[in-house]
Scaffold this motif. Structure first.
Motif, PDB file in Angstrom:
ATOM      1  N   GLN A 201      27.686  44.907  35.245  1.00 26.32           N
ATOM      2  CA  GLN A 201      27.304  45.625  36.456  1.00 26.32           C
ATOM      3  C   GLN A 201      27.808  47.066  36.464  1.00 26.32           C
ATOM      4  O   GLN A 201      27.596  47.780  37.448  1.00 26.32           O
ATOM      5  CB  GLN A 201      27.850  44.884  37.691  1.00 26.32           C
ATOM      6  CG  GLN A 201      27.286  43.487  37.870  1.00 26.32           C
ATOM      7  CD  GLN A 201      25.771  43.500  38.024  1.00 26.32           C
ATOM      8  OE1 GLN A 201      25.211  44.302  38.759  1.00 26.32           O
ATOM      9  NE2 GLN A 201      25.099  42.612  37.314  1.00 26.32           N
TER      10      GLN A 201
ATOM     11  N   HIS B  68      19.164  48.209  34.576  1.00 27.69           N
ATOM     12  CA  HIS B  68      18.651  48.380  35.940  1.00 27.69           C
ATOM     13  C   HIS B  68      17.855  49.673  36.072  1.00 27.69           C
ATOM     14  O   HIS B  68      16.657  49.638  36.338  1.00 27.69           O
ATOM     15  CB  HIS B  68      19.793  48.365  36.957  1.00 27.69           C
ATOM     16  CG  HIS B  68      19.354  48.692  38.351  1.00 27.69           C
ATOM     17  ND1 HIS B  68      18.360  47.986  39.006  1.00 27.69           N
ATOM     18  CD2 HIS B  68      19.740  49.676  39.217  1.00 27.69           C
ATOM     19  CE1 HIS B  68      18.168  48.499  40.203  1.00 27.69           C
ATOM     20  NE2 HIS B  68      18.981  49.534  40.359  1.00 27.69           N
TER      21      HIS B  68
ATOM     22  N   ARG C 134      24.321  49.180  33.272  1.00 28.88           N
ATOM     23  CA  ARG C 134      23.395  49.404  34.382  1.00 28.88           C
ATOM     24  C   ARG C 134      22.356  50.503  34.145  1.00 28.88           C
ATOM     25  O   ARG C 134      21.191  50.349  34.545  1.00 28.88           O
ATOM     26  CB  ARG C 134      24.183  49.698  35.663  1.00 28.88           C
ATOM     27  CG  ARG C 134      24.922  48.506  36.212  1.00 28.88           C
ATOM     28  CD  ARG C 134      24.015  47.543  36.925  1.00 28.88           C
ATOM     29  NE  ARG C 134      23.605  48.029  38.236  1.00 28.88           N
ATOM     30  CZ  ARG C 134      22.801  47.381  39.063  1.00 28.88           C
ATOM     31  NH1 ARG C 134      22.289  46.223  38.697  1.00 28.88           N
ATOM     32  NH2 ARG C 134      22.482  47.893  40.226  1.00 28.88           N
TER      33      ARG C 134
ATOM     34  N   GLU D 275      14.205  48.723  35.313  1.00 34.01           N
ATOM     35  CA  GLU D 275      13.622  48.348  36.595  1.00 34.01           C
ATOM     36  C   GLU D 275      13.091  49.532  37.398  1.00 34.01           C
ATOM     37  O   GLU D 275      12.198  49.357  38.231  1.00 34.01           O
ATOM     38  CB  GLU D 275      14.662  47.590  37.434  1.00 34.01           C
ATOM     39  CG  GLU D 275      15.101  46.276  36.789  1.00 34.01           C
ATOM     40  CD  GLU D 275      16.181  45.575  37.594  1.00 34.01           C
ATOM     41  OE1 GLU D 275      16.460  46.017  38.724  1.00 34.01           O
ATOM     42  OE2 GLU D 275      16.746  44.597  37.081  1.00 34.01           O
TER      43      GLU D 275
END
Length: 295
Positions: A208, A217, A213, A221
């Motif tokens: 995380q 992410h 990340r 994403e």
């Protein structure tokens, strides 16, 4: 029944390990500028030395594991007249896509095909059998030399046409080398400010946190999906980057990669992306005519 033959050019630190893996399933024809390495292969791997370029005509495939693009071109200039449409050249050297594509043009007259099978591994990984091949080229050509590829490394990723595997390796290495500089800078800041390096490593390696990340992410994403709404504003990331520069300055720690990265946040803020999620820095490349991801 005699075993099929593979020719391999280049018996350096990685090339010799590739030859060792191939020798488990194939008879080898070998060549290297270092005569001692060639003799070693004939002795240890029961290989046959390539005495003249036409010797490769009897091989099923030709593997290149050489130190430079020019070395690959020099080899192909010599052997191309003796290759046929039945041959596939497997370029495992670390090169750029344009280099593999230039070699493909060199082979056009013979009808021989070439694929790039860039080796993503260090010597220890190749020895352990955990290397990965990053493939580029026609699927039929890849299947034609599948036994040789499987002998080199079980894990393979096909990225696309000729040159795509080479590009993937160069990009991977670029990331690794750039991150190494960032990590060295971060470690220097930690040491100077009394932060435990061991605990910093634990922090940065948490799924995380810092190293994961941005990829899993923000790129996977947000950038890939073009979603920049909500999240941590770019202005906040720019502020945090400013704090890092101030901390380094106060500690007397020189910054290069982190300093350069800050410039991108300044440009993105000036472009009006301050309220977007900070992954919006990727939009700058689209503004410059080079999108971060395909449309």
């Amino acid at each position: 029944m005699s075993r099929k033959q593979i020719a391999i050019y280049g018996l350096g630190n990685m090339g010799y390990l590739v030859a060792e893996r191939l020798a488990r399933q194939f008879s080898l024809l070998v060549s290297d500028l270092d005569a001692a390495q060639t003799q070693r292969a004939t002795r240890e791997l029961d290989a046959i030395m390539i005495a003249q370029p036409q010797d490769v005509a009897q091989a099923e495939a030709v593997v290149l594991c050489l130190p430079s693009p020019s070395a690959s071109r020099a080899v192909l200039e010599q052997i191309a007249p003796y290759l046929s449409p039945n041959h596939v050249v497997i370029e495992t050297s670390t090169v750029n896509p344009a280099d593999v594509q230039a070699c493909e043009r060199m082979l056009a007259a013979s009808g021989a095909r070439i694929i790039d099978a860039s080796i993503l591994a260090g010597v220890s990984q190749m020895q352990a059998g955990t290397a990965t091949l990053l493939l580029g080229g026609d699927a039929a050509a890849i299947e034609a030399c599948r036994p040789a590829l499987d002998a080199i490394a079980a894990k393979q990723i096909h990225f696309g046409p000729v040159g795509a595997g080479a590009a993937a390796k160069v990009i991977n290495n670029a990331v690794a080398h750039a991150v190494m500089i960032v990590v060295a800078e971060a470690g220097s800041m930690a040491t100077a400010s009394g932060v435990s390096c061991e605990k910093l490593i634990g922090l940065l390696s948490d799924p995380q946190m810092g190293l994961h990340r941005p990829l899993t992410h923000r790129y996977a994403e947000r950038v890939v999906q073009g979603n920049y709404e909500g999240g941590m504003p770019l202005e906040a990331a720019r502020k945090d980057s400013t704090l890092a520069l101030q901390l380094a300055h106060s500690l007397g720690v020189p910054l290069f990669a982190i300093q350069g990265s800050h410039t991108v946040y300044e440009i993105a803020a000036a472009a009006g992306y301050g309220r977007d999620d900070y992954a919006a820095i990727a939009k700058l490349w689209a503004d410059w005519g080079r999108p971060a991801v395909p449309d």
